[in-house]
Scaffold this active site. Structure first.
Site, PDB file in Angstrom:
ATOM      1  N   ASP A 116       0.965   2.359  -2.859  1.00  0.00           N
ATOM      2  CA  ASP A 116       0.644   2.828  -1.512  1.00  0.00           C
ATOM      3  C   ASP A 116       0.269   4.309  -1.508  1.00  0.00           C
ATOM      4  O   ASP A 116       1.131   5.173  -1.693  1.00  0.00           O
ATOM      5  CB  ASP A 116       1.849   2.593  -0.599  1.00  0.00           C
ATOM      6  CG  ASP A 116       1.533   2.874   0.865  1.00  0.00           C
ATOM      7  OD1 ASP A 116       0.381   3.206   1.175  1.00  0.00           O
ATOM      8  OD2 ASP A 116       2.455   2.760   1.694  1.00  0.00           O
ATOM      9  N   ASP A 147      -6.613   4.397   2.264  1.00  0.00           N
ATOM     10  CA  ASP A 147      -5.239   3.926   2.201  1.00  0.00           C
ATOM     11  C   ASP A 147      -5.178   2.602   1.454  1.00  0.00           C
ATOM     12  O   ASP A 147      -5.676   1.579   1.934  1.00  0.00           O
ATOM     13  CB  ASP A 147      -4.678   3.762   3.616  1.00  0.00           C
ATOM     14  CG  ASP A 147      -3.208   3.366   3.615  1.00  0.00           C
ATOM     15  OD1 ASP A 147      -2.533   3.555   2.579  1.00  0.00           O
ATOM     16  OD2 ASP A 147      -2.730   2.865   4.637  1.00  0.00           O
TER      17      ASP A 147
END
Length: 492
Positions: A112, A366
């Site tokens: 992440d 992201d």
């Protein structure tokens, strides 16, 4: 002393006799093999002396081995971690294999770039935290995963709640600190409403070194010490059911990405396989130089606000680059300057403010978000342009998408033969992201394709999600503040 002189004299005599015998044998055999008799002399040293000498020799051997290992660690310029799609679990995440603790305990974590806390699900009794919350996801019991046992790791070191690290360096820590010796507690919240709670400490991660290659050499491993690690004893959120935690790749002084990149060239890279790829389709998350990229060319001028119509300049390996915007207003996310979006070669009319952080906009990459999310003005312009070119395909309804199509041919029962328009995202520096059509007109169900974009409020950030990033190699050069990318199948 006299005994030692006799031993030395005896050894000299034996050596001389050995030399004479060897010389004579050489003359006699003239090229034939020679045999020498090994003589065992009466021991001049006691057994304790022999044991001591053996121990000294073993220490010397061990020191040589340790020295060679240290040299390998010092000369290694990169390390790599296996990375794969989590589609087989029904999630839109990408998983990385991570080993932490001494001895190492293996975990499967979400990779992440929007997180600055690395955490693993922790054994509640082992954590022994008075500050840790007691709730957990109701489905957690039905989906047992591996848990970290900090009490079984020799290198685990809890961070106290009274320490400067807890109070100043960890923005997600809780203010409560009833006793100075209590561990530093956290309540980490994500944008999708999920959360993780527990206590934080430091530990060592086991890494596989790579010397000039994207993939690591087998059994060439080292320890990366001082990794900030959350010991999560409670969590909620669907995204964590299929994993053991999160590997923080965000821009932060406590994230794993910043810690590892600082030791290996100030950069890291990853390649995301097709999000529907099977479990065994593996690529790598690499820290340090990636051989797939050549030396970066100088950035072009970003004075022009309009993207160049010609293809973006690329280096010898076909890579393109744009400035990486490491802004405190978007941390821990990595922001990029978008100049515009085009569909079928036509630049869309999107207000410049949508891409400007100073005016309430901006764009980030992201890896933890699946679908690309565009602020309202950009979303409406892009889906209008795409749907206009798909007007001849029958529409169907499917949540959560606004534009879905029946892609089954009435005559053949197979997929429709429809030419999809090319979508391109134009970055500062004339770099252009041209994803494959399957990254923005995605397979949502058998025989159904949808425009795989979501609408975000305006003002607000736009997010380039992992599906739009798939089948590209991305390098985050934190040291030089550059983002480089190129098309790749991502499999080795």
């Amino acid at each position: 002393m006299a005994g030692r002189r006799r031993v030395v004299l005896l050894l000299v005599v034996v050596a001389a006799a050995f030399l004479v015998a060897a010389t004579s044998a050489g003359r006699a055999t003239r090229g034939k093999s020679a045999r020498f008799e090994l003589l065992r002399l009466a021991p001049a040293a006691s057994l304790p002396d022999l044991a001591r000498m053996d121990r000294e020799r073993m220490a010397f051997i061990s020191s040589r081995r340790a020295s060679a290992r240290r040299r390998a660690e010092e000369t290694a310029s990169a390390f790599a971690m296996p990375l794969s799609s989590g589609a087989y679990t029904g999630t839109g995440q990408y998983f990385v294999r991570f080993r932490v603790g001494t001895p190492a305990q293996p975990f499967l974590l979400v990779a992440d770039t929007g997180s600055d806390l690395t955490w693993v699900k922790c054994h509640r009794a082992a954590a022994a935290s008075k500050n840790a919350s007691s709730y957990s996801h109701p489905a957690a019991a039905a989906s047992p995963r591996r848990t970290f046992h900090p009490d079984k790791s020799r290198t685990w070191a809890p961070i106290s709640c009274s320490s400067a690290t807890c109070k100043e360096s960890l923005p997600f820590s809780l203010a409560a600190c009833s006793t100075p010796a209590n561990p530093c507690a956290y309540d980490y919240r994500y944008k999708d409403g999920s959360a993780a709670r527990g206590t934080v400490g430091t530990d060592s991660a086991t890494i596989a070194l790579a010397s000039g290659r994207a993939a690591p050499a087998p059994r060439n491993k080292a320890k990366l010490s001082g990794v900030v690690l959350g010991c999560t004893t409670a969590y909620n959120g669907e995204s964590f059911l299929a994993s053991d935690g999160v590997l923080s790749l965000g821009y932060s002084n406590v994230s794993f990405a910043s810690h590892a990149a600082s030791r290996f060239g100030g950069r890291f890279s990853y390649c995301l396989v097709d999000h529907l790829a099977p479990r065994n389709a593996t690529s790598y998350l690499t820290f340090g130089p990636n051989p797939a990229f050549s030396s970066p060319p100088p950035l072009e001028s970003t004075a022009s606000c309009k993207p160049a119509p010609a293809p973006a300049p690329a280096d010898a390996h076909g890579a393109r680059q744009t400035p990486l915007v490491l802004d405190h207003r978007t941390r821990p996310f990595y922001a990029v300057t978008v100049r515009g979006v085009s569909v079928a070669g036509e630049l869309l009319k999107i207000p410049r403010a949508v891409w400007d952080v100073d005016q309430g906009g901006g764009a980030i990459l992201d890896s933890g978000t699946s679908l690309t999310v565009l602020a309202r003005p950009a979303y409406r312009a892009v889906v209008a342009a795409l749907s206009k070119r798909l007007a001849g395909v029958p529409r169907v309804a499917m949540d959560p998408f606004d534009y879905c199509y029946n892609w089954t041919s009435p005559s053949t029962g197979g997929d429709l033969d429809v030419a999809l328009p090319m979508l391109a995202v134009h970055f500062a520096g004339s770099a252009r992201l041209e994803p494959p059509a399957k990254s923005y007109v995605i397979d949502a169900a058998p025989g159904v394709k949808c425009i795989g974009l979501q609408e975000a409020p305006w003002p607000g950030l736009s997010v380039i999600g992992n599906i739009l990033q798939q089948e590209h190699l991305w390098e985050y050069d934190l040291k030089n503040r550059r983002l480089r990318f190129k098309r790749s199948r991502c499999t080795h």
